[in-house]
Motif scaffolding. Structure first.
Motif, short mmCIF file in Angstrom:
data_model
loop_
_atom_site.label_atom_id
_atom_site.label_comp_id
_atom_site.label_asym_id
_atom_site.label_seq_id
_atom_site.Cartn_x
_atom_site.Cartn_y
_atom_site.Cartn_z
N SER A 5 13.15 37.41 -17.94
CA SER A 5 13.82 37.32 -16.65
C SER A 5 12.93 36.68 -15.62
O SER A 5 11.73 36.66 -15.72
CB SER A 5 14.27 38.70 -16.18
N ASN A 8 15.50 33.70 -10.70
CA ASN A 8 16.63 32.79 -10.67
C ASN A 8 17.50 32.79 -11.92
O ASN A 8 18.61 32.30 -11.88
CB ASN A 8 16.15 31.36 -10.41
N SER A 9 17.02 33.31 -13.03
CA SER A 9 17.85 33.22 -14.23
C SER A 9 17.48 34.30 -15.24
O SER A 9 16.44 34.90 -15.17
CB SER A 9 17.71 31.85 -14.87
N LYS A 11 17.79 34.46 -19.51
CA LYS A 11 18.19 33.73 -20.71
C LYS A 11 17.55 34.39 -21.92
O LYS A 11 16.40 34.77 -21.88
CB LYS A 11 17.74 32.27 -20.61
N LYS A 17 22.89 31.98 -20.46
CA LYS A 17 22.13 32.00 -19.22
C LYS A 17 23.01 32.44 -18.06
O LYS A 17 24.14 31.97 -17.92
CB LYS A 17 21.58 30.60 -18.95
N TYR A 19 22.79 32.99 -13.80
CA TYR A 19 21.97 32.72 -12.61
C TYR A 19 22.85 32.61 -11.38
O TYR A 19 24.04 32.30 -11.52
CB TYR A 19 21.15 31.43 -12.82
N PRO A 20 22.37 32.85 -10.17
CA PRO A 20 21.08 33.49 -9.90
C PRO A 20 21.15 34.98 -10.24
O PRO A 20 22.20 35.58 -10.16
CB PRO A 20 20.88 33.28 -8.41
N ASN A 21 20.03 35.52 -10.60
CA ASN A 21 19.96 36.94 -10.96
C ASN A 21 18.60 37.47 -10.56
O ASN A 21 17.62 37.09 -11.17
CB ASN A 21 20.19 37.12 -12.46
N THR A 23 21.68 38.45 -7.65
CA THR A 23 22.65 37.65 -6.93
C THR A 23 23.13 38.36 -5.69
O THR A 23 23.06 39.59 -5.61
CB THR A 23 23.86 37.31 -7.83
N ILE A 27 27.84 34.55 -9.57
CA ILE A 27 26.94 34.23 -10.66
C ILE A 27 27.52 33.06 -11.45
O ILE A 27 28.74 32.91 -11.56
CB ILE A 27 26.68 35.42 -11.61
#
Length: 86
Positions: A5, A8-9, A11, A17, A19-21, A23, A27
């Motif tokens: 993590s 911003n993302s 994956k 993926k 994003y943003p996370n 938020t 999303i």
């Protein structure tokens, strides 16, 4: 459950993926295979949203109506993703 993590993302090794996370509302989701349906759950496992998706390899979900907290995103054929809403 294996995750990498950043601010911003999020994956994992499947190419899914989010994003943003964290938020503040919306999303974006990118995935390698088409996903027709998503669901959002709270930390107790209660399903809060069920979202149909018609776009190929991407989706946008508006979480602005949810309170700040931790939520989980599921999609058919993809692992569960943790989302933090500010």
């Amino acid at each position: 459950f294996n995750e990498k993590s950043s601010m911003n993302s999020l994956k994992d090794n499947t190419g899914f993926k989010v994003y943003p996370n964290p938020t503040n509302g919306i999303i974006n989701i990118q995935f390698e295979t088409n996903v027709n349906e998503f669901a959002i759950y709270d930390i107790t496992g209660k399903q809060l949203m069920n979202i149909s998706n018609t776009a190929e390899n991407q989706a946008e979900i508006d979480l602005s109506n949810l309170a700040a907290g931790v939520y989980f995103l599921t999609a058919v054929g993809a692992p569960i993703q943790k989302i933090v809403k500010n």
